[in-house]
Write a protein that holds these residues in place. Structure first.
Motif, short mmCIF file in Angstrom:
data_model
loop_
_atom_site.label_atom_id
_atom_site.label_comp_id
_atom_site.label_asym_id
_atom_site.label_seq_id
_atom_site.Cartn_x
_atom_site.Cartn_y
_atom_site.Cartn_z
N ASN A 220 9.83 2.21 4.19
CA ASN A 220 9.67 2.42 2.75
C ASN A 220 10.93 3.08 2.21
O ASN A 220 11.78 3.55 2.95
CB ASN A 220 8.43 3.25 2.47
N HIS A 221 11.06 3.12 0.87
CA HIS A 221 12.36 3.48 0.29
C HIS A 221 12.19 4.47 -0.87
O HIS A 221 12.52 4.16 -2.02
CB HIS A 221 13.06 2.21 -0.19
N ALA B 240 7.05 2.46 -8.40
CA ALA B 240 5.63 2.78 -8.59
C ALA B 240 5.07 3.25 -7.26
O ALA B 240 4.68 2.45 -6.41
CB ALA B 240 4.87 1.55 -9.09
N PHE B 241 5.07 4.57 -7.06
CA PHE B 241 4.61 5.12 -5.79
C PHE B 241 3.13 4.84 -5.58
O PHE B 241 2.36 4.79 -6.54
CB PHE B 241 4.88 6.63 -5.76
N PRO B 242 2.74 4.61 -4.31
CA PRO B 242 3.52 4.85 -3.09
C PRO B 242 4.43 3.71 -2.66
O PRO B 242 5.28 3.90 -1.81
CB PRO B 242 2.44 5.06 -2.04
N LEU B 243 4.28 2.50 -3.27
CA LEU B 243 5.02 1.34 -2.76
C LEU B 243 5.11 0.28 -3.84
O LEU B 243 4.15 0.03 -4.57
CB LEU B 243 4.30 0.77 -1.54
N ASP B 244 6.28 -0.34 -3.93
CA ASP B 244 6.45 -1.52 -4.78
C ASP B 244 6.11 -2.77 -3.97
O ASP B 244 6.13 -2.75 -2.73
CB ASP B 244 7.89 -1.61 -5.27
N PRO B 245 5.83 -3.90 -4.63
CA PRO B 245 5.60 -5.15 -3.89
C PRO B 245 6.80 -5.49 -3.01
O PRO B 245 7.95 -5.28 -3.38
CB PRO B 245 5.42 -6.19 -5.01
N LEU B 246 6.52 -6.02 -1.82
CA LEU B 246 7.58 -6.35 -0.87
C LEU B 246 8.16 -7.73 -1.17
O LEU B 246 7.45 -8.64 -1.62
CB LEU B 246 7.04 -6.33 0.56
N THR B 247 9.44 -7.88 -0.89
CA THR B 247 10.08 -9.18 -1.03
C THR B 247 9.84 -10.00 0.25
O THR B 247 9.56 -9.43 1.31
CB THR B 247 11.60 -9.02 -1.24
N PRO B 248 9.96 -11.33 0.18
CA PRO B 248 9.69 -12.16 1.37
C PRO B 248 10.84 -12.23 2.37
O PRO B 248 10.70 -12.85 3.41
CB PRO B 248 9.41 -13.53 0.76
N THR B 249 11.98 -11.61 2.07
CA THR B 249 13.16 -11.78 2.91
C THR B 249 12.92 -11.32 4.34
O THR B 249 13.29 -11.99 5.31
CB THR B 249 14.35 -11.02 2.31
N ALA C 85 0.17 -4.51 2.80
CA ALA C 85 -1.13 -3.86 2.91
C ALA C 85 -1.09 -2.72 3.93
O ALA C 85 -1.69 -1.65 3.73
CB ALA C 85 -2.20 -4.87 3.28
N TYR C 86 -0.36 -2.94 5.02
CA TYR C 86 -0.26 -1.90 6.04
C TYR C 86 0.47 -0.68 5.50
O TYR C 86 0.02 0.46 5.68
CB TYR C 86 0.47 -2.44 7.27
N PHE C 87 1.61 -0.88 4.84
CA PHE C 87 2.34 0.25 4.27
C PHE C 87 1.46 1.01 3.27
O PHE C 87 1.44 2.25 3.27
CB PHE C 87 3.61 -0.23 3.58
N ARG C 88 0.76 0.30 2.42
CA ARG C 88 -0.08 0.98 1.42
C ARG C 88 -1.16 1.81 2.10
O ARG C 88 -1.47 2.94 1.68
CB ARG C 88 -0.70 -0.03 0.47
N GLN C 89 -1.75 1.27 3.14
CA GLN C 89 -2.78 2.00 3.86
C GLN C 89 -2.21 3.27 4.49
O GLN C 89 -2.82 4.34 4.43
CB GLN C 89 -3.37 1.12 4.95
N GLU C 90 -1.03 3.16 5.08
CA GLU C 90 -0.41 4.31 5.74
C GLU C 90 0.04 5.38 4.77
O GLU C 90 0.10 6.57 5.11
CB GLU C 90 0.79 3.85 6.57
N MET C 91 0.37 4.99 3.55
CA MET C 91 0.98 5.93 2.60
C MET C 91 0.02 6.42 1.54
O MET C 91 0.40 7.21 0.67
CB MET C 91 2.18 5.25 1.93
N THR C 92 -1.23 5.99 1.59
CA THR C 92 -2.23 6.45 0.64
C THR C 92 -2.88 7.72 1.16
O THR C 92 -3.39 7.73 2.28
CB THR C 92 -3.30 5.37 0.40
N PRO C 93 -2.86 8.81 0.38
CA PRO C 93 -3.52 10.04 0.84
C PRO C 93 -4.98 9.80 1.17
O PRO C 93 -5.65 8.99 0.51
CB PRO C 93 -3.38 10.99 -0.35
#
Length: 258
Positions: free
Chosen positions: A96-97, A170-179, A242-250
């Motif tokens: 994440n960034h 937009a915390f915790p995460l923006d939509p990911l790019t497909p690259t 979805a994984y990042f959002r799950q990990e970064m959601t309090p």
């Protein structure tokens, strides 16, 4: 200065301003010190030697920089989890960034990492020469990023990407790019996720460069799940997001959302 001094006191506020100047100035000084050598060595060294030297110097310079921040600027870094990746061969590291410090934190622990970075930074007079010597990858075209990332992975390097494409808005995460999904599908390399956590949003997208930090600043990197290369990069991008959002959601917010 003790890191336990309550914030808001006049002397502590002054210290935070001074620490900001030390942090920005010391990074600029380190880059300037290496700049003439990187400029001279890039056209004359064999590619393999140049990239190896360039990556080692950047890692060492960033490590010195973080130690300076720890000693003088009330910054506390917990990055030991990254050390386990050093000898694990070709990987795509997806993080994440939240801050401008993110690449510095990760690169400071890994001797053979190739960073995918903005084309503007590759042309920057302060940072560009070092990045070009280390054969970092410009993000000015998806096909170029995919091809150069594959080539780097085939030589045994690890590729660092921030799949949001820019610092989080937009915390915790923006939509990911497909690259990133395309790179892992075409290269067959696994994706190691890294979760970066900061005590404040210092140097985030909405934090001006010359706004003082709120000290002490605590930063931690923790390893997340490792994903195998997918067959469908679109589905993989959604799964990774979805994984990042799950990990970064309090936890409390996750319970409310459920």
């Amino acid at each position: 200065m003790s890191e336990h001094q309550p914030p808001g006191r006049p002397l502590w506020t002054l210290y935070e301003h001074v620490a900001m100047l030390i942090g920005l100035g010391s990074l600029a000084a380190l880059c300037l010190a290496w700049l003439p050598f990187a400029m001279l060595l890039h056209p004359v060294l064999p590619r393999a030697l140049g990239e190896r030297l360039g990556r080692q110097v950047i890692m060492g310079g960033f490590r010195v920089y973080l130690r300076l921040l720890g000693a003088l600027c009330a910054c506390r870094f917990d990055l030991t989890a990254l050390d386990t990746l050093r000898d694990q061969g070709p990987l795509i590291i997806a993080a994440n960034h939240p801050s401008l410090l993110d690449a510095v934190l990760i690169i400071s622990r890994l001797p053979n990492v190739v960073c995918v970075m903005k084309a503007g930074l590759m042309r920057h007079p302060l940072f560009g020469s070092a990045a070009r010597l280390a054969r970092y990858i410009r993000n000015d075209g998806m096909l170029q990023i995919v091809q150069q990332s594959r080539e780097a992975l085939q030589t045994g390097a690890q590729v660092l990407m921030f799949p949001e494409g820019t610092r989080t808005k937009a915390f915790p995460l923006d939509p990911l790019t497909p690259t990133l999904g395309l790179i892992t599908r075409r290269s067959g390399a696994p994706v190691q996720t890294v979760i970066l956590e900061f005590s404040t949003p210092y140097l985030g997208k909405a934090w001006p460069l010359f706004r003082k930090p709120t000290l002490p600043l605590h930063c931690r990197a923790r390893l997340g799940r490792r994903f195998d290369a997918p067959n469908d990069h679109h589905a993989f991008t959604l799964e990774l997001e979805a994984y990042f959002r799950q990990e970064m959601t309090p936890p409390a917010q996750a319970d409310q959302d459920a």
